[in-house]
Design a protein around this motif. Structure first.
Motif, PDB file in Angstrom:
ATOM      1  N   GLY A  78       0.807  -1.207   0.000  1.00  0.00           N
ATOM      2  CA  GLY A  78       0.000   0.000   0.000  1.00  0.00           C
ATOM      3  C   GLY A  78       0.845   1.263   0.000  1.00  0.00           C
ATOM      4  N   LYS A  79       0.170   2.374  -0.256  1.00  0.00           N
ATOM      5  CA  LYS A  79       0.832   3.679  -0.259  1.00  0.00           C
ATOM      6  C   LYS A  79      -0.046   4.671   0.501  1.00  0.00           C
ATOM      7  CE  LYS A  79       2.867   3.351  -4.881  1.00  0.00           C
ATOM      8  NZ  LYS A  79       2.890   3.990  -6.202  1.00  0.00           N
ATOM      9  N   PRO A  80       0.558   5.550   1.287  1.00  0.00           N
ATOM     10  CA  PRO A  80      -0.221   6.621   1.910  1.00  0.00           C
ATOM     11  C   PRO A  80      -0.498   7.730   0.892  1.00  0.00           C
ATOM     12  CG  PRO A  80       2.061   6.756   2.609  1.00  0.00           C
ATOM     13  CD  PRO A  80       1.943   5.521   1.754  1.00  0.00           C
ATOM     14  N   PRO A  81      -1.562   8.505   1.105  1.00  0.00           N
ATOM     15  CA  PRO A  81      -1.906   9.574   0.155  1.00  0.00           C
ATOM     16  C   PRO A  81      -0.776  10.577  -0.083  1.00  0.00           C
ATOM     17  CG  PRO A  81      -3.706   9.222   1.690  1.00  0.00           C
ATOM     18  CD  PRO A  81      -2.553   8.389   2.170  1.00  0.00           C
ATOM     19  N   ARG A  82       0.041  10.851   0.917  1.00  0.00           N
ATOM     20  CA  ARG A  82       1.102  11.863   0.775  1.00  0.00           C
ATOM     21  C   ARG A  82       2.125  11.494  -0.297  1.00  0.00           C
ATOM     22  NH1 ARG A  82       5.384   9.656   3.439  1.00  0.00           N
ATOM     23  NH2 ARG A  82       4.812   8.169   5.055  1.00  0.00           N
ATOM     24  N   LEU A  83       2.294  10.191  -0.579  1.00  0.00           N
ATOM     25  CA  LEU A  83       3.276   9.774  -1.581  1.00  0.00           C
ATOM     26  C   LEU A  83       2.822  10.022  -3.009  1.00  0.00           C
ATOM     27  CD1 LEU A  83       4.788   6.455  -0.183  1.00  0.00           C
ATOM     28  CD2 LEU A  83       5.717   8.774  -0.090  1.00  0.00           C
ATOM     29  N   SER A  84       1.524  10.175  -3.208  1.00  0.00           N
ATOM     30  CA  SER A  84       1.035  10.355  -4.578  1.00  0.00           C
ATOM     31  C   SER A  84       0.388  11.718  -4.803  1.00  0.00           C
ATOM     32  CB  SER A  84       0.032   9.250  -4.917  1.00  0.00           C
ATOM     33  OG  SER A  84      -1.011   9.228  -3.981  1.00  0.00           O
ATOM     34  N   GLN A  85       0.352  12.552  -3.786  1.00  0.00           N
ATOM     35  CA  GLN A  85      -0.310  13.846  -3.986  1.00  0.00           C
ATOM     36  C   GLN A  85       0.441  14.691  -5.008  1.00  0.00           C
ATOM     37  OE1 GLN A  85      -0.630  15.366  -0.012  1.00  0.00           O
ATOM     38  NE2 GLN A  85       1.233  16.560  -0.168  1.00  0.00           N
ATOM     39  N   VAL A  86      -0.311  15.545  -5.673  1.00  0.00           N
ATOM     40  CA  VAL A  86       0.217  16.371  -6.749  1.00  0.00           C
ATOM     41  C   VAL A  86      -0.173  17.819  -6.485  1.00  0.00           C
ATOM     42  CG1 VAL A  86      -0.096  16.947  -9.200  1.00  0.00           C
ATOM     43  CG2 VAL A  86       0.165  14.571  -8.512  1.00  0.00           C
ATOM     44  N   GLU A  87       0.750  18.719  -6.744  1.00  0.00           N
ATOM     45  CA  GLU A  87       0.457  20.146  -6.726  1.00  0.00           C
ATOM     46  C   GLU A  87       0.920  20.716  -8.050  1.00  0.00           C
ATOM     47  OE1 GLU A  87       1.728  22.364  -3.311  1.00  0.00           O
ATOM     48  OE2 GLU A  87       1.114  20.780  -1.930  1.00  0.00           O
ATOM     49  N   MET A  88       0.024  21.420  -8.728  1.00  0.00           N
ATOM     50  CA  MET A  88       0.401  22.067  -9.977  1.00  0.00           C
ATOM     51  C   MET A  88      -0.141  23.487  -9.978  1.00  0.00           C
ATOM     52  SD  MET A  88      -1.874  20.103 -12.864  1.00  0.00           S
ATOM     53  CE  MET A  88      -2.653  21.265 -13.971  1.00  0.00           C
ATOM     54  N   THR A  89       0.530  24.346 -10.702  1.00  0.00           N
ATOM     55  CA  THR A  89       0.158  25.755 -10.738  1.00  0.00           C
ATOM     56  C   THR A  89      -0.002  26.199 -12.181  1.00  0.00           C
ATOM     57  OG1 THR A  89       1.434  26.125  -8.714  1.00  0.00           O
ATOM     58  CG2 THR A  89       0.831  28.073  -9.987  1.00  0.00           C
TER      59      THR A  89
END
Length: 167
Positions: free
Chosen positions: A14-25
């Motif tokens: 499994g993976k926690p959400p923090r490992l796949s979160q994305v921020e784009m501008t």
């Protein structure tokens, strides 16, 4: 909670959400706006879909397809010349599908003021090399907020499946 088979759990880390979160501008340019100088809703939906898909692909390590958009709230317009910051984070994972919450913020570059403008919940399905749904790693919930969001996502999924059955 969503039932995931033991075999599925044993075959995927499994993976926690923090490992796949994305921020784009994105910068809101004249071509992105309506006659009032506000960001077009369709352009924002496009950016939201991209940010959500990147987070889902990052979690699953697969190409993903958009399955459903459960909600998109337009709270405040983003205006020409402002930055739109999109933050995408997984909230729920099933066997092959994932829900991603995408929050959009507008930043006025002159004042530095940042405001939440939009929020969306999108469901994606992971695809294998033949375009068929493929299993994804489970979501490891680390915080109380993530557990709450997971339960709320379960409720949205149940409502979506109920609507689909009627339809």
């Amino acid at each position: 909670m969503h039932d995931i088979s033991t075999e599925y759990k044993e075959n995927f880390e499994g993976k926690p959400p923090r490992l796949s979160q994305v921020e784009m501008t994105e910068l809101v340019l004249p071509n992105d706006t309506n006659l009032l100088g506000n960001l077009l809703g369709g352009r924002l939906m496009h950016w939201i879909d991209i940010a959500g898909a990147m987070a889902a692909s990052r979690h699953s390590n697969r190409i993903v397809a958009t399955v459903a958009l459960d909600s998109l709230d337009f709270r405040h317009p983003a205006r020409m010349g402002e930055l739109v910051m999109l933050k995408a984070k997984l909230t729920w994972v099933g066997r092959t599908s994932m829900e991603v919450k995408v929050s959009a913020y507008a930043e006025n570059l002159k004042t530095g003021n940042v405001i939440l403008t939009n929020q969306a919940y999108i469901t994606f399905v992971a695809l294998d090399s033949e375009g068929k749904p493929a299993p994804v790693p489970p979501l490891i919930l680390e915080t109380e907020e993530e557990k709450r969001e997971f339960e709320e996502a379960e409720e949205r999924r149940a409502e979506r499946l109920k609507r689909r059955a009627k339809g």
